[in-house]
Every structure is written in structure tokens, then in C-alpha cells.
Design an enzyme around this catalytic site. Structure first.
Site, PDB file in Angstrom:
ATOM      1  N   GLY A  10      37.558  -9.176  25.683  1.00 54.06           N
ATOM      2  CA  GLY A  10      37.246 -10.103  24.903  1.00 54.06           C
ATOM      3  C   GLY A  10      38.257  -9.983  23.548  1.00 54.06           C
ATOM      4  N   GLY A  13      39.084 -12.950  20.747  1.00 57.96           N
ATOM      5  CA  GLY A  13      38.096 -13.552  19.533  1.00 57.96           C
ATOM      6  C   GLY A  13      38.657 -13.050  18.407  1.00 57.96           C
ATOM      7  N   GLN A  14      37.649 -13.321  17.138  1.00 54.29           N
ATOM      8  CA  GLN A  14      37.880 -13.106  15.799  1.00 54.29           C
ATOM      9  C   GLN A  14      38.159 -11.655  15.600  1.00 54.29           C
ATOM     10  OE1 GLN A  14      34.577 -15.670  14.739  1.00 54.29           O
ATOM     11  NE2 GLN A  14      35.366 -15.697  12.744  1.00 54.29           N
ATOM     12  N   LEU A  15      37.144 -10.945  15.986  1.00 52.63           N
ATOM     13  CA  LEU A  15      37.310  -9.260  15.809  1.00 52.63           C
ATOM     14  C   LEU A  15      38.290  -8.697  16.714  1.00 52.63           C
ATOM     15  CD1 LEU A  15      36.377  -6.792  14.913  1.00 52.63           C
ATOM     16  CD2 LEU A  15      34.380  -6.589  16.631  1.00 52.63           C
ATOM     17  N   ASP A  36      41.242 -10.806  28.037  1.00 58.11           N
ATOM     18  CA  ASP A  36      40.340 -11.889  27.925  1.00 58.11           C
ATOM     19  C   ASP A  36      40.266 -12.909  29.069  1.00 58.11           C
ATOM     20  OD1 ASP A  36      38.923 -14.179  26.471  1.00 58.11           O
ATOM     21  OD2 ASP A  36      39.484 -12.888  24.818  1.00 58.11           O
ATOM     22  N   ILE A  37      39.234 -13.864  29.027  1.00 54.39           N
ATOM     23  CA  ILE A  37      39.263 -14.795  30.306  1.00 54.39           C
ATOM     24  C   ILE A  37      40.232 -16.088  29.970  1.00 54.39           C
ATOM     25  CG2 ILE A  37      36.684 -14.227  31.068  1.00 54.39           C
ATOM     26  CD1 ILE A  37      36.118 -16.780  29.499  1.00 54.39           C
ATOM     27  N   ASP A  53      37.787 -10.761  33.686  1.00 53.47           N
ATOM     28  CA  ASP A  53      36.404 -11.273  33.556  1.00 53.47           C
ATOM     29  C   ASP A  53      35.444 -10.183  33.883  1.00 53.47           C
ATOM     30  OD1 ASP A  53      34.089 -12.569  33.641  1.00 53.47           O
ATOM     31  OD2 ASP A  53      34.682 -14.104  35.102  1.00 53.47           O
ATOM     32  N   TYR A 143      21.174 -14.858  21.442  1.00 54.60           N
ATOM     33  CA  TYR A 143      22.126 -13.889  21.000  1.00 54.60           C
ATOM     34  C   TYR A 143      21.676 -12.455  20.356  1.00 54.60           C
ATOM     35  CZ  TYR A 143      26.127 -12.033  17.987  1.00 54.60           C
ATOM     36  OH  TYR A 143      27.001 -11.329  17.251  1.00 54.60           O
ATOM     37  N   LYS A 147      21.620  -8.783  21.628  1.00 56.42           N
ATOM     38  CA  LYS A 147      22.138  -7.491  20.941  1.00 56.42           C
ATOM     39  C   LYS A 147      21.133  -6.468  20.735  1.00 56.42           C
ATOM     40  CE  LYS A 147      26.213  -8.785  20.176  1.00 56.42           C
ATOM     41  NZ  LYS A 147      27.522  -8.172  20.828  1.00 56.42           N
TER      42      LYS A 147
END
Ligand code: SER
Length: 321
Positions: A10, A13-15, A36-37, A53, A143, A147
Site C-alpha cells: 500500500g 497511499g498518503q502515508l 501497491d495494486i 495484491d 473501518y 482496526k
């Protein structure tokens, strides 16, 4: 010193975009594989990047074996607002990929694993001010439920399988190097983009909605710090509270106006308001401070100054391309 080979899942993404660069600096580009995908955007294409994936267990296991991976940073997840629109997909992605990674840690005796949790793991009956490390947790979003459940799985794999898994409950993360990714706290990212391009912003939360937030530089530092900490110092194996600042939309707008006086904000709350209302307003991170020395560097004023100094050039570059 033991040689590390790091896999980031991943990374787009942002992070992930910013953490990948932090890991390049720490371990050398040649020892970090970002995945990432989707194809990489921008800076990520400057390092090792592959499509992966994590929902496909065999693909993941083969990848780890082939590349002699020793550590995984598993960042792929569907965030709070997007997750509410497609709950089963969010649940499957967030949970199955985590279990695959934890199983891989057992199978390949990985050195350690990083997985992020979030303030979304808390819920409406959690104490809202200075939310303690150990407290009531009744998340209401898919979400947040994923978590919370993920934290319990991490703790279980640590206790029962000896997996050295480490985790942080991030507040809203604010960075300007990639676009917002479907979270409730992402208004605080979008607002800077709109302040520069439109000089105005319509906020989907009410003006006095306080949420815990953190600048991306601090989030990257916290992540690298907990992963570098000696094993015995990491005492919480579900996930650590970490904090940096808390503010509401009216306050971030006022801060932006110090740099862009003509900036205006209006409010048009939507379904994300009730998500924000179910989360803490501020977080007690004393366990992280005590156990492995966590300390943030950025507050609202210093973050705003940094973003408004750097983002205009980045947007101008994009227009040129
Ligand atoms: N930033 C996330 C979200 O808003 C919370 O961790 O979904």
C-alpha cells in the site's frame, strides 16, 4: 548489523508515499520494495516498485520468498468514509490482508511487522478528552471495527505465535505530497489545496469539530521510531496511542488566513459529521512517550507554515507536467 529487506504494502497511499522515502533514507533504496495494486505515481517510481495484491495470499508468500523479505510495513486499507460506502469490501480488504501478513510473518520468521491502527478504533462511549491507552472501544464505522479487530489479531499473534508486530493508532494524518484518500479527517488536507487554488473551502464538518491530528513528518518519525525501538521497549502489542495536536475547522481556517488573508471557509456537514462525532477530540499518548520516547515536533502553526511554503511549488510543477 543484520541486513534488512523491507516490503511496503500500500505504498501509493498518503502515508506510504512519505514513509517509503523515510525508509529509503534509513535502509537504502536497494533494500526497500514499495508495492501497491496500482502503478506508482510521482516519487515512488524512483525506487524499487512492484505491483502486489496482499489479498492474494500465494502471490504475497511467493513475493516474500523470492525477495528474501525480513520486514513488512502493511499500510493498505480502505479508510473511514469510503468504507461506509462499501462495507463488505472494506472489511475483507482490511482484515484478510492483515491476516495474510501475520501468517507470512510466522511462515517466513520475519524480523518484524508494522501495521497501522487509528483513532477510528474508538467510539461514542470512549472518553473523548485525553483518551487513555486502555479504555472503552466501541467503533461504529467498518473501518474502525476492522482496526479494533486488527489490533486484537496483532496482540494475539504476538502472544501465541511470537510475531514481533508493532502498531500505532494514528490521528488524522496531514500531508501535502499526495491527495486525500477517503478519510473523515482528510478535510484538513484538502483545505490547504483549496486555499491555494480557490482561496475558499467548503467543509464537510461543522466549524467546532475537534479531532486529533498529526503532520505527516511526525507520523513518519513515529513509525520509524517504534520500528527501530528495542523489542522489550514495545510493551503494547495491540496499538499505541500517539498524539501531536487537536484542532477544529475554524481554527485551521484562522491559521491559513494568517498566510492567505482572503481565504474563506463555509460549512456544509454531511454523513462524515457523525463519524467525526464518534471519535476522540484529544489523545493521551503517555505510554508511547514513556515506553519508546515518542515526541512530536509539529503543531498547527508550524505545520501550516511548512505546507503553505512548499505546496504552491508542487502544484505549479503539476500544472507544467
Ligand atoms: N484518517 C482516518 C480517516 O479519517 C482515520 O484514521 O478515516
Amino acid at each position: 548489523m543484520k541486513k534488512h529487506k523491507i516490503l511496503i504494502i500500500g505504498a501509493g497511499g498518503q502515508l506510504g508515499t512519505e514513509l517509503t522515502q523515510g525508509l529509503w533514507n534509513l535502509y537504502g533504496k536497494e533494500n526497500v520494495i514499495a508495492t501497491d495494486i496500482k502503478d506508482p505515481q510521482g516519487i515512488l517510481s524512483q525506487g524499487n516498485f512492484e505491483i502486489l495484491d496482499a489479498l492474494k495470499q500465494k502471490q504475497l508468500f511467493d513475493f516474500i520468498k523470492k525477495n528474501s523479505i525480513t520486514q513488512i510495513y502493511h499500510l493498505a486499507a480502505v479508510l473511514s468514509a469510503t468504507g461506509e460506502k462499501n462495507p463488505k469490501f472494506a472489511w475483507n480488504l482490511n482484515m484478510d490482508s492483515l491476516i495474510h501478513v501475520l501468517d507470512a510473518a510466522v511462515e517466513f520468521k520475519l524480523d518484524r511487522v508494522y501495521w497501522p491502527s487509528s483513532i477510528a478504533a474508538f467510539g461514542p462511549t470512549t472518553p473523548k478528552l485525553n483518551t487513555p491507552q486502555h479504555t472503552v472501544m466501541d467503533p461504529t464505522t467498518i473501518y474502525g471495527i476492522s482496526k479494533f479487530a486488527g489490533e486484537r489479531w496483532c496482540d494475539w499473534y504476538f502472544r501465541n505465535k511470537g510475531v514481533d508486530v508493532r502498531s500505532l493508532r494514528y490521528p488524522g494524518l496531514i500531508g501535502y505530497k499526495s491527495k486525500p484518500g477517503g478519510g473523515t479527517t482528510d478535510y484538513a488536507v484538502d483545505i490547504y489545496f483549496k486555499a491555494i487554488t480557490d482561496k475558499k473551502y467548503e467543509c464537510f464538518l461543522k466549524e467546532d469539530t475537534y479531532l486529533p491530528m498529526m503532520y505527516m513528518d511526525d507520523a513518519v518519525k513515529a513509525t520509524l521510531d517504534i520500528m527501530e525501538a528495542p523489542k522489550e521497549k514495545v510493551k503494547v502489542r495491540s496499538s499505541y496511542n500517539i498524539a501531536a495536536m487537536s484542532f477544529c475547522p475554524a481554527e485551521i481556517a484562522a491559521e491559513i488566513r494568517k498566510h492567505i488573508p482572503e481565504f474563506t471557509i463555509s460549512y456544509n456537514p454531511d454523513f462524515r459529521q457523525s463519524i467525526a462525532d464518534s471519535w476522540p477530540k484529544s489523545i493521551d499518548d503517555s505510554a508511547a512517550r514513556k515506553d519508546w520516547g515518542w515526541q512530536p515536533a509539529f503543531a498547527l502553526a508550524s505545520m501550516t507554515e511548512d505546507i503553505l511554503q512548499n505546496l504552491p511549488a508542487l502544484l505549479a510543477d503539476e500544472v507544467e507536467k
